[in-house]
Design a protein around this motif. Sequence first.
Motif, PDB file in Angstrom:
ATOM      1  N   LEU A   1     129.393  18.611  65.363  1.00 30.56           N
ATOM      2  CA  LEU A   1     129.930  17.715  64.284  1.00 30.56           C
ATOM      3  C   LEU A   1     129.716  18.274  62.991  1.00 30.56           C
ATOM      4  O   LEU A   1     130.488  17.655  62.130  1.00 30.56           O
ATOM      5  CB  LEU A   1     129.340  16.254  64.531  1.00 30.56           C
ATOM      6  CG  LEU A   1     129.503  15.651  65.899  1.00 30.56           C
ATOM      7  CD1 LEU A   1     128.773  14.405  66.106  1.00 30.56           C
ATOM      8  CD2 LEU A   1     131.028  15.456  66.031  1.00 30.56           C
ATOM      9  N   ALA A   2     128.825  19.269  62.838  1.00 28.07           N
ATOM     10  CA  ALA A   2     128.627  19.870  61.421  1.00 28.07           C
ATOM     11  C   ALA A   2     129.566  20.781  61.206  1.00 28.07           C
ATOM     12  O   ALA A   2     129.555  21.285  59.891  1.00 28.07           O
ATOM     13  CB  ALA A   2     127.138  20.204  61.321  1.00 28.07           C
ATOM     14  N   GLY A   3     130.450  21.338  61.953  1.00 29.12           N
ATOM     15  CA  GLY A   3     131.315  22.369  61.827  1.00 29.12           C
ATOM     16  C   GLY A   3     132.778  21.754  61.721  1.00 29.12           C
ATOM     17  O   GLY A   3     133.199  20.786  62.151  1.00 29.12           O
ATOM     18  N   ALA A   4     133.514  22.790  60.846  1.00 35.36           N
ATOM     19  CA  ALA A   4     134.767  22.612  60.648  1.00 35.36           C
ATOM     20  C   ALA A   4     135.227  20.990  60.256  1.00 35.36           C
ATOM     21  O   ALA A   4     134.484  20.367  59.680  1.00 35.36           O
ATOM     22  CB  ALA A   4     135.438  22.878  61.979  1.00 35.36           C
ATOM     23  N   SER A   5     136.543  20.696  60.622  1.00 37.29           N
ATOM     24  CA  SER A   5     137.017  19.193  60.376  1.00 37.29           C
ATOM     25  C   SER A   5     137.597  18.662  61.471  1.00 37.29           C
ATOM     26  O   SER A   5     137.393  19.257  62.659  1.00 37.29           O
ATOM     27  CB  SER A   5     138.192  19.282  59.512  1.00 37.29           C
ATOM     28  OG  SER A   5     139.321  20.006  60.298  1.00 37.29           O
ATOM     29  N   GLY A   6     137.626  17.400  61.625  1.00 36.38           N
ATOM     30  CA  GLY A   6     138.175  16.756  62.672  1.00 36.38           C
ATOM     31  C   GLY A   6     139.453  17.283  63.443  1.00 36.38           C
ATOM     32  O   GLY A   6     139.236  17.390  64.568  1.00 36.38           O
ATOM     33  N   GLN A   7     140.164  17.609  62.709  1.00 37.91           N
ATOM     34  CA  GLN A   7     141.531  18.108  63.228  1.00 37.91           C
ATOM     35  C   GLN A   7     141.285  19.693  63.889  1.00 37.91           C
ATOM     36  O   GLN A   7     141.734  19.867  65.212  1.00 37.91           O
ATOM     37  CB  GLN A   7     142.583  18.724  62.069  1.00 37.91           C
ATOM     38  CG  GLN A   7     143.253  17.402  61.628  1.00 37.91           C
ATOM     39  CD  GLN A   7     142.501  16.965  60.203  1.00 37.91           C
ATOM     40  OE1 GLN A   7     141.308  17.135  60.135  1.00 37.91           O
ATOM     41  NE2 GLN A   7     143.587  16.690  59.175  1.00 37.91           N
ATOM     42  N   LEU A   8     140.238  20.333  63.414  1.00 37.51           N
ATOM     43  CA  LEU A   8     139.976  21.848  63.866  1.00 37.51           C
ATOM     44  C   LEU A   8     139.205  21.256  65.227  1.00 37.51           C
ATOM     45  O   LEU A   8     139.323  22.211  66.286  1.00 37.51           O
ATOM     46  CB  LEU A   8     139.141  22.574  62.949  1.00 37.51           C
ATOM     47  CG  LEU A   8     140.128  23.149  61.978  1.00 37.51           C
ATOM     48  CD1 LEU A   8     139.184  23.798  60.988  1.00 37.51           C
ATOM     49  CD2 LEU A   8     140.970  24.165  62.147  1.00 37.51           C
TER      50      LEU A   8
END
Lengths: 316, 217
Positions: A96-103
């Motif tokens: 959850l700390a990585g990237a964005s929701g879309q990714l």
Amino acid sequence: MKPFTYERAKSPTEAAAVAARTQGAKFIAGGTNLLDLMKLQIETPTHLIDVNGLALDKIEHTPEGGLRIGALVRNTDLAADQRVRRDYGLLARALLAGASGQLRNRATTAGNLLQRTRCPYFYDSNMPCNKRQPGSGCAAIGGFSRQHAVMGVSDACIATHPSDMAVALRTLDAVVETVRPDGSARSIPIAEFYRLPGDTPHLETVVERGELITAVTLPRPLGGIHIYRKVRDRASYAFALVSIGAVVQRDGTGRVALGGVAHKPWRVEAAEAAMPRGAKAVAQGLLAGAKTTHENAFKLPLVERTLAAVLAEAKG
Amino acid sequence: MPNPGDLTLSRRHLLIGATSAAVTTAPTLAKAQAPVANAQAATVGAPSISKVSFLVNGKPRDLQLDTRTTLLDALREHLHLPGTKKGCDHGQCGACTVIVGGRRINSCLTLAVMHEGDKITTIEGLGTPENQHPMQSAFVKHDGYQCGYCTPGQVCSAVAVLDEIKAGIPSHVSADLLAPPQVTAVELRERMSGNICRCGAYSNIVDAITEVSGRKA
């Protein structure tokens, strides 16, 4: 993008065999990193094998009491799985700390492991980069190196591995399962999965040509308090300057791995014996042999301080 | 290329012309820099065409595409649905966000041919000027934009965010991983971080989403 032919894989073994015998072939799953790199012609596959239809998207219990995560489980689904949230909170937190929701909706477990560095010189084809073009040199050494590695670096490369998930998997002693082009399976402990840059920074993992990741297995839950602390330049949607994955038991013992400091998730098991003695003692063991530039030397005290915050949080 | 003297030239066509002009300089540069890696591709060379069928906004669509075509380009250039925007084309800005199989994704970072049989919803499928989606109306009411370029992506993302919260998917700022996440400003800001708004309408966007969620802004 360079032209490429495209096929949908029919089975993991067949996909591996096709990848091994087809020059310039690559697997594609989420594609969120591969297509980014193909647009810049840093990756130039001439044949793509789409593995999305391979039904490797289940999370199952193992007979040993752990979890087997299919290679195609999306990052969102892995982080949202009730068993992961309850027993492997560190992994959910790291995802959850990585990237964005879309990714995260698109990125897969195996693809997350295999993503390439975000070193700006790797991404800039006007600059030398031993990882992109072996033998061309490293522009990061002596260049803008604030984001770069301080542990396990070489004269050829100081890039970091960007994954948060991999830091959690290293802390948890996950095992990567693959199938090889001859149909044989192998299990690779995450500790042996990534290579240090050495003279061959273009070789990032021990995965062989054609070999396809099918799953990642987690051992039995460790219990304890799970913490993933990520320090970055903005509060969301940025790569780590430093991150810490930790599992801390009631008696103060535990495990810890670092992100943002090396070509792979950085863990020194011997340093963990010092955990009950506090952050300074652990950091000393974790960061022994550090090699910094004038721009990234701040990462050493940052690791120690972040570790202090993590241990304080674990105490409650 | 359209005639430069043609005064009826639209902004869209002008931009397309500018893009193709910029692209012509790229191959020379790439050839000079990576001769080894690209040698194979150059001999294999020719574009490869592949078929794909999917549902876009409820309508079945069959396309024959260069395999390199992203879902974004398929929507805009082949299906003439220009509501979905191309911002960075590298998954960093979120302007291209569409909903595929109920999930928001960056349409610029996925190939159209990878979506055989998928159900795709673009901003055109969420609502029309006459019959707006509640999220579109809320963006208008709360001034959730200035220039509007990022808005279709913001709206698609926002609709999916509320579904994600409803489905109990946690986020980086959820204090308790095991408790159902709530619609709070902090949650919305975190969950919307993949959509950049250079005009800075963020606080109004949070207000719009909060209103649609049924909570008081």
